[in-house]
Design an enzyme around this catalytic site. Structure first.
Site, PDB file in Angstrom:
ATOM      1  N   TYR A   1     113.603  -6.013  47.050  1.00 62.19           N
ATOM      2  CA  TYR A   1     114.569  -5.817  48.141  1.00 62.19           C
ATOM      3  C   TYR A   1     114.572  -4.376  48.661  1.00 62.19           C
ATOM      4  CZ  TYR A   1     116.805  -4.495  43.773  1.00 62.19           C
ATOM      5  OH  TYR A   1     117.045  -3.936  42.539  1.00 62.19           O
TER       6      TYR A   1
ATOM      7  N   HIS B   1     116.463  -2.609  38.702  1.00 58.42           N
ATOM      8  CA  HIS B   1     117.603  -2.332  37.831  1.00 58.42           C
ATOM      9  C   HIS B   1     117.154  -2.264  36.367  1.00 58.42           C
ATOM     10  CE1 HIS B   1     121.584  -2.333  36.186  1.00 58.42           C
ATOM     11  NE2 HIS B   1     121.281  -3.384  35.460  1.00 58.42           N
TER      12      HIS B   1
ATOM     13  N   ARG C   1     116.550   5.480  42.499  1.00 57.40           N
ATOM     14  CA  ARG C   1     116.100   4.678  41.356  1.00 57.40           C
ATOM     15  C   ARG C   1     114.715   4.135  41.720  1.00 57.40           C
ATOM     16  NH1 ARG C   1     118.981  -0.800  40.943  1.00 57.40           N
ATOM     17  NH2 ARG C   1     117.104  -1.368  42.060  1.00 57.40           N
TER      18      ARG C   1
HETATM   19  C1  LIG Z   1     132.845  -2.808  35.201  1.00 52.70           C
HETATM   20  C2  LIG Z   1     131.445  -3.367  35.328  1.00 52.70           C
HETATM   21  N1  LIG Z   1     131.146  -4.148  36.391  1.00 52.70           N
HETATM   22  C3  LIG Z   1     129.915  -4.671  36.524  1.00 52.70           C
HETATM   23  C4  LIG Z   1     128.953  -4.439  35.579  1.00 52.70           C
HETATM   24  C5  LIG Z   1     127.572  -5.043  35.703  1.00 52.70           C
HETATM   25  N2  LIG Z   1     126.602  -4.016  36.054  1.00 52.70           N
HETATM   26  C6  LIG Z   1     125.826  -3.427  35.130  1.00 52.70           C
HETATM   27  S1  LIG Z   1     124.796  -2.278  35.770  1.00 52.70           S
HETATM   28  C7  LIG Z   1     125.397  -2.553  37.325  1.00 52.70           C
HETATM   29  C8  LIG Z   1     124.873  -1.766  38.486  1.00 52.70           C
HETATM   30  C9  LIG Z   1     125.246  -0.354  38.340  1.00 52.70           C
HETATM   31  O1  LIG Z   1     124.815   0.397  39.429  1.00 52.70           O
HETATM   32  P1  LIG Z   1     125.052   1.934  39.436  1.00 52.70           P
HETATM   33  O2  LIG Z   1     126.398   2.253  38.952  1.00 52.70           O
HETATM   34  O3  LIG Z   1     124.676   2.419  40.786  1.00 52.70           O
HETATM   35  O4  LIG Z   1     124.044   2.476  38.323  1.00 52.70           O
HETATM   36  P2  LIG Z   1     122.444   2.394  38.317  1.00 52.70           P
HETATM   37  O5  LIG Z   1     122.091   1.076  37.700  1.00 52.70           O
HETATM   38  O6  LIG Z   1     121.968   2.534  39.708  1.00 52.70           O
HETATM   39  O7  LIG Z   1     122.019   3.536  37.460  1.00 52.70           O
HETATM   40  C10 LIG Z   1     126.385  -3.521  37.320  1.00 52.70           C
HETATM   41  C11 LIG Z   1     127.101  -3.996  38.517  1.00 52.70           C
HETATM   42  C12 LIG Z   1     129.315  -3.655  34.460  1.00 52.70           C
HETATM   43  N3  LIG Z   1     128.436  -3.385  33.510  1.00 52.70           N
HETATM   44  N4  LIG Z   1     130.551  -3.125  34.366  1.00 52.70           N
END
Ligand SMILES: Cc1ncc(C[n+]2csc(CCOP(=O)(O)OP(=O)(O)O)c2C)c(N)n1
Ligand SMILES: [Mg+2]
Length: 426
Positions: free
Chosen positions: A323, A315, A311
């Site tokens: 970080y 976020h 990425r």
């Molecule tokens: C079940 C759930 N837990 C927590 C979240 C909050 N949340 C949204 S995006 C995210 C990070 C996701 O990381 P990843 O799956 O690695 O996807 P990326 O953002 O790297 O594409 C989190 C924890 C959520 N949307 N759904």
């Protein structure tokens, strides 16, 4: 005389650990298809600097950038089309970033910088009448499925003519009528059983189709990921699941998220094929997606494809990603999916001349300028419209079967089985 067992629990557990290591050496007893031409050997470690917790990238950060892997399936023209989608994906996100900075975007913006090959080449493997369930970073997949940049820009600006008519100012939009796109679900993992259900629905209508969705390295830890994939596995449903391992889930590095070496290994536990691809190589992504889709169409069940990449931003737009260790960014910047694909098409294959490439970029810039101006000039929803579209009015929309009448209905109505029914429930 037999060996005496030690009474010292530390010694006993030490022995146990040693024998565990001996029993399970670092080898696999099963095969995971790995298309990569390079296997990055980098770990992200948590450490402290001036009392503050920070991350450090440890490993070989100077390795040579791998070439693009020859596709087994793509024609010259298809390569160029995918390249075009990737460019549109990146340039559209640059426009969205500017619109955000000008205060024109109502909510947040999520970027797929560095992930364009994964989004575009995966969705490109689907047929028009198959289905996609994208996540927030898969704007490229939306473009490939037929959403226009102006749809996406209007959506982020909550305009009246946006896909959600201004009711959502983020990525929660789809289209079940023309584009066969299920709207992203924020609760991570929930798209997986939904897309498994789409594949099941199609089968009940006499068709085996590919239904593709994505989950991140963070999101794959959720329980519903297991439930959805397991259901697809036991029902032999044509789910194509891309696990987008972009090394970060918010600010948590993948190394602190799971213990398996490769997330594709999880496929073994479901009893389905697992494949690893370099997510920055469009040819690898396409070939794996194509093979998984073909498997789905033959009714052989789901496939898990782990796409490894990085990425390249925070976020979301509000996250500066401070970080992330800078050397890690440098490492992956050298593996930029678009720059490498461009080099492949222009210099390695000679499929695009320099001037054709410039023309293609100019066309994209022109299209995006037009779409941006249209989106900016289009009106916001009127306040009176706020309550509209919340509840269905009778007959306001009909969800018809996409492929045919369900098998059971045909049997009930005609008393006979469909002659052309090639697909049976397990
Ligand atoms: C079940 C759930 N837990 C927590 C979240 C909050 N949340 C949204 S995006 C995210 C990070 C996701 O990381 P990843 O799956 O690695 O996807 P990326 O953002 O790297 O594409 C989190 C924890 C959520 N949307 N759904
Ligand atoms: Mg992630």
């Amino acid at each position: 005389m037999g060996k005496r067992r030690s009474n010292d629990p530390r010694q006993r557990s030490g022995n146990r650990n040693r024998s565990l290591t001996a029993e399970f050496p670092n080898r696999r007893t099963y095969a995971i298809l790995d298309y990569r031409l390079e296997k990055p050997n980098i770990t992200i470690c948590r450490t402290r600097k001036d009392g503050e917790i920070c991350y450090q990238a440890v490993g070989n950060l100077d390795s040579t950038v791998p070439p693009i892997r020859e596709s087994k399936y793509l024609s010259k023209q298809q390569h160029i089309e995918i390249y075009r989608w990737m460019l549109l994906n990146r340039k559209m996100e640059q426009v969205l970033e500017n619109l955000y900075k000008q205060g024109k975007v109502v909510g947040g913006v999520y970027f797929g910088l560095g992930q364009e090959a994964c989004s575009c080449a995966s969705a490109y493997a689907l047929k028009k009448d198959e289905w996609l369930g994208p996540l927030i970073r898969n704007q490229g997949s939306l473009l490939v499925r037929g959403f226009s940049p102006r749809d996406i820009m209007m959506q982020y600006m909550a305009k009246a003519s946006s896909p959600t008519k201004g009711r959502d100012a983020s990525s929660h939009f789809g289209d079940i009528y023309q584009h066969n796109v299920v709207a992203p679900i924020s609760t991570l993992g929930d798209l997986i059983p939904v897309l498994a259900g789409v594949a099941l629905g199609a089968r009940l209508q006499g068709r085996n189709i590919a239904a593709m969705t994505y989950i991140g390295d963070g999101g794959q830890s959720t329980g519903v990921t297991y439930e959805g994939l397991n259901f697809a596995a036991v029902q032999n449903l044509g789910l194509v699941l891309f696990v987008e391992n972009n090394l970060w889930g918010y600010s948590t590095p993948a190394d602190m998220q799971f213990r398996v070496k490769d997330l594709a290994e999880r496929a073994i536990a479901y009893g389905i094929p697992g494949v690893i691809v370099d997510g920055t190589d469009a040819c690898q992504v396409y070939d794996a997606a194509h093979e998984a889709c073909e498997r789905a169409r033959r009714g052989e069940g789901p496939t898990l494809i782990e796409a490894k990449m990085m990425r390249m931003k925070g976020h979301a737009i509000h996250d500066a990603a401070e970080y992330v260790p800078e050397p890690l960014f440098e490492y992956w910047r050298k593996r930029d999916p678009i720059a490498r694909f461009e080099n492949y098409l222009v210099k390695v294959k000679n499929w695009l001349t320099g001037s054709e490439n410039e023309k293609l970029m100019a066309e994209i810039d022109h299209q995006l300028e037009e779409d941006r101006d249209f989106a900016v000039a289009s009106p916001m929803p009127s306040p009176e419209s706020a309550a509209g579209g919340v509840y269905c009015e009778e007959g306001c929309h009909q969800v018809k079967p996409k492929y045919a009448l369900p098998e059971t209905k045909i049997q009930r109505e005609t008393g006979s089985k469909r002659a052309d029914a090639t697909v049976q429930l397990k």
